[in-house]
Scaffold this motif. Structure first.
Motif, PDB file in Angstrom:
ATOM      1  N   ALA A   6       0.820  -1.219   0.000  1.00  0.00           N
ATOM      2  CA  ALA A   6       0.000   0.000   0.000  1.00  0.00           C
ATOM      3  C   ALA A   6       0.851   1.265   0.000  1.00  0.00           C
ATOM      4  O   ALA A   6       0.361   2.340  -0.373  1.00  0.00           O
ATOM      5  N   LEU A   7       2.114   1.158   0.402  1.00  0.00           N
ATOM      6  CA  LEU A   7       2.980   2.341   0.371  1.00  0.00           C
ATOM      7  C   LEU A   7       3.142   2.873  -1.050  1.00  0.00           C
ATOM      8  O   LEU A   7       3.341   4.076  -1.248  1.00  0.00           O
ATOM      9  N   ALA A   8       3.068   1.981  -2.048  1.00  0.00           N
ATOM     10  CA  ALA A   8       3.261   2.410  -3.435  1.00  0.00           C
ATOM     11  C   ALA A   8       2.152   3.354  -3.906  1.00  0.00           C
ATOM     12  O   ALA A   8       2.431   4.482  -4.326  1.00  0.00           O
ATOM     13  N   PRO A   9       0.861   2.958  -3.873  1.00  0.00           N
ATOM     14  CA  PRO A   9      -0.169   3.898  -4.326  1.00  0.00           C
ATOM     15  C   PRO A   9      -0.267   5.145  -3.463  1.00  0.00           C
ATOM     16  O   PRO A   9      -0.643   6.214  -3.964  1.00  0.00           O
ATOM     17  N   ILE A  10       0.063   5.044  -2.178  1.00  0.00           N
ATOM     18  CA  ILE A  10       0.054   6.239  -1.331  1.00  0.00           C
ATOM     19  C   ILE A  10       1.138   7.212  -1.793  1.00  0.00           C
ATOM     20  O   ILE A  10       0.915   8.429  -1.896  1.00  0.00           O
ATOM     21  N   ALA A  11       2.319   6.680  -2.107  1.00  0.00           N
ATOM     22  CA  ALA A  11       3.398   7.534  -2.618  1.00  0.00           C
ATOM     23  C   ALA A  11       3.024   8.136  -3.969  1.00  0.00           C
ATOM     24  O   ALA A  11       3.278   9.320  -4.228  1.00  0.00           O
ATOM     25  N   TRP A  12       2.418   7.327  -4.844  1.00  0.00           N
ATOM     26  CA  TRP A  12       2.000   7.850  -6.144  1.00  0.00           C
ATOM     27  C   TRP A  12       0.927   8.931  -5.978  1.00  0.00           C
ATOM     28  O   TRP A  12       0.927   9.925  -6.694  1.00  0.00           O
ATOM     29  N   GLY A  13       0.017   8.723  -5.034  1.00  0.00           N
ATOM     30  CA  GLY A  13      -1.019   9.722  -4.800  1.00  0.00           C
ATOM     31  C   GLY A  13      -0.457  11.030  -4.280  1.00  0.00           C
ATOM     32  O   GLY A  13      -0.932  12.108  -4.640  1.00  0.00           O
ATOM     33  N   SER A  14       0.579  10.960  -3.448  1.00  0.00           N
ATOM     34  CA  SER A  14       1.195  12.187  -2.950  1.00  0.00           C
ATOM     35  C   SER A  14       1.927  12.938  -4.043  1.00  0.00           C
ATOM     36  O   SER A  14       2.189  14.143  -3.933  1.00  0.00           O
ATOM     37  N   GLY A  15       2.248  12.237  -5.122  1.00  0.00           N
ATOM     38  CA  GLY A  15       2.973  12.866  -6.220  1.00  0.00           C
ATOM     39  C   GLY A  15       2.191  13.954  -6.925  1.00  0.00           C
ATOM     40  O   GLY A  15       2.780  14.868  -7.518  1.00  0.00           O
ATOM     41  N   TYR A  16       0.849  13.899  -6.873  1.00  0.00           N
ATOM     42  CA  TYR A  16       0.048  14.937  -7.526  1.00  0.00           C
ATOM     43  C   TYR A  16       0.331  16.302  -6.908  1.00  0.00           C
ATOM     44  O   TYR A  16       0.558  17.296  -7.602  1.00  0.00           O
ATOM     45  N   TYR A  17       0.320  16.346  -5.583  1.00  0.00           N
ATOM     46  CA  TYR A  17       0.557  17.618  -4.891  1.00  0.00           C
ATOM     47  C   TYR A  17       1.981  18.105  -5.132  1.00  0.00           C
ATOM     48  O   TYR A  17       2.213  19.293  -5.395  1.00  0.00           O
ATOM     49  N   VAL A  18       2.951  17.199  -5.043  1.00  0.00           N
ATOM     50  CA  VAL A  18       4.352  17.579  -5.251  1.00  0.00           C
ATOM     51  C   VAL A  18       4.550  18.104  -6.667  1.00  0.00           C
ATOM     52  O   VAL A  18       5.224  19.122  -6.889  1.00  0.00           O
ATOM     53  N   THR A  19       3.948  17.444  -7.631  1.00  0.00           N
ATOM     54  CA  THR A  19       4.099  17.864  -9.026  1.00  0.00           C
ATOM     55  C   THR A  19       3.500  19.242  -9.260  1.00  0.00           C
ATOM     56  O   THR A  19       4.130  20.115  -9.885  1.00  0.00           O
ATOM     57  N   GLU A  20       2.287  19.458  -8.770  1.00  0.00           N
ATOM     58  CA  GLU A  20       1.624  20.736  -8.996  1.00  0.00           C
ATOM     59  C   GLU A  20       2.276  21.882  -8.226  1.00  0.00           C
ATOM     60  O   GLU A  20       2.249  23.027  -8.674  1.00  0.00           O
ATOM     61  N   THR A  21       2.876  21.584  -7.085  1.00  0.00           N
ATOM     62  CA  THR A  21       3.400  22.627  -6.217  1.00  0.00           C
ATOM     63  C   THR A  21       4.852  22.980  -6.511  1.00  0.00           C
ATOM     64  O   THR A  21       5.234  24.156  -6.459  1.00  0.00           O
ATOM     65  N   PHE A  22       5.672  21.994  -6.838  1.00  0.00           N
ATOM     66  CA  PHE A  22       7.116  22.230  -6.884  1.00  0.00           C
ATOM     67  C   PHE A  22       7.762  22.049  -8.255  1.00  0.00           C
ATOM     68  O   PHE A  22       8.837  22.605  -8.491  1.00  0.00           O
TER      69      PHE A  22
END
Length: 313
Positions: free
Chosen positions: A19-35
């Motif tokens: 489950a760490l994998a999809p959670i990490a992928w899901g957090s990538g949306y915010y990181v991508t849009e913000t940074f």
């Protein structure tokens, strides 16, 4: 503790790690849009795959041999290269909620491909859980800007098909190396597929700010290296249907982080959708004593990546 309880605990332990994998992928949306630099998704995907794959390969300096050259190219293209390109097209042609809803059909696709390629017959509970989870994703992310673009829809469903086939082939093919080396091969192959496409479509790499470099480091380490290692670890130990259902945590993580950090709205329909996704994931994992589970007999309570691990089709 009985043998059945030990196997059940081991199974849930592997699921929790996966489950760490999809959670990490899901957090990538915010990181991508913000940074990250705007409008450079192919460059971002290439940076996530190729440099970190090469870095991992430097610690595991072993090249493919024989048939593993073309198998690595196939897996890297399906799981990384083609998948990222198609997701890029879908993101540009469809609203985010529409693309995420279409992508939520992936668990059903994985179960059907696994049935055809490795004889892993989908259980009714897993199919029902996948359907409930996909409906929950629609409630969670679908907005009033719902739109249907034929090219975008085809790209999104193509991404689902590519990754589903790639994930099942990870179970079918037995690599002669440990999991870290196996992951490095795929990241490098996928990155090499992406590199010329990114240069042609987006041009030369942009200048990067310190925050963008930090964002890429997070996505490369957490969202790529760690995520793909634990994802492939789960695929090689559990039924493909069980693992694919856990992937529905991707939009859940993206939504929760968006609400917590970006102040996005969250109403009753989103809450219902979140509960439906979680219920679908849990319902799809339920097994009756008659089902059996040959994979559980091979589960170990620890996670090892230092030695070659057998893959059982």
């Amino acid at each position: 503790m009985s043998s059945v309880e030990t196997k059940s605990s081991a199974r849930w332990g592997v699921l929790a790690l996966t489950a760490l994998a999809p959670i990490a992928w899901g957090s990538g949306y915010y990181v991508t849009e913000t940074f990250l630099p705007p409008d450079r998704p192919l460059f971002g995907a290439t940076v996530r795959a190729l440099p970190f794959g090469l870095l991992l390969l430097a610690f595991r300096p072993r090249l493919p041999q024989g048939i593993w050259w073309w198998r690595t190219l196939v897996l890297g293209t399906l799981n990384i290269g083609a998948f990222f390109v198609l997701i890029f097209i879908a993101a540009y042609r469809l609203p985010g909620g529409t693309a995420a809803t279409l992508t939520a059909t992936a668990p059903i696709a994985v179960m059907l491909v696994a049935w055809g390629l490795i004889g892993e017959r989908p259980r009714a509970a897993s199919l029902a859980g996948a359907a409930v989870g996909a409906a929950g994703v629609a409630l969670l992310v679908l907005r009033a800007d719902f739109a249907v673009d034929p090219i975008g829809v085809a790209a999104s469903l193509g991404a689902v098909a590519m990754s589903s086939l790639g994930f099942v082939l990870v179970k079918r093919w037995q690599p002669p190396v440990d999991l870290l080396t196996f992951t490095a091969w795929q990241l490098v192959a996928g990155g090499l597929v992406l590199l010329p496409i990114a240069l042609v479509v987006e041009g030369a790499p942009p200048a990067l700010s310190p925050s963008a470099i930090g964002g890429f480091l997070y996505l490369g380490v957490a969202g790529t290296l760690v995520a793909y290692v634990v994802w492939f670890h789960g695929l090689r130990r559990l039924p493909a249907g069980a693992v694919s259902l856990v992937g529905l945590l991707n939009p859940v993580a993206g939504t929760v982080i968006g609400v917590a950090l970006a102040g996005e709205s969250f109403g009753g329909s989103q809450a219902l959708g979140l509960l439906m996704v979680l219920a679908g994931i849990l319902a799809g994992q339920r097994r009756s004593p008659r089902d059996g589970d040959p994979d559980l007999a091979r589960l170990q309570p620890r996670v090892g990546v230092d030695h070659p691990e057998p893959v059982h089709a």
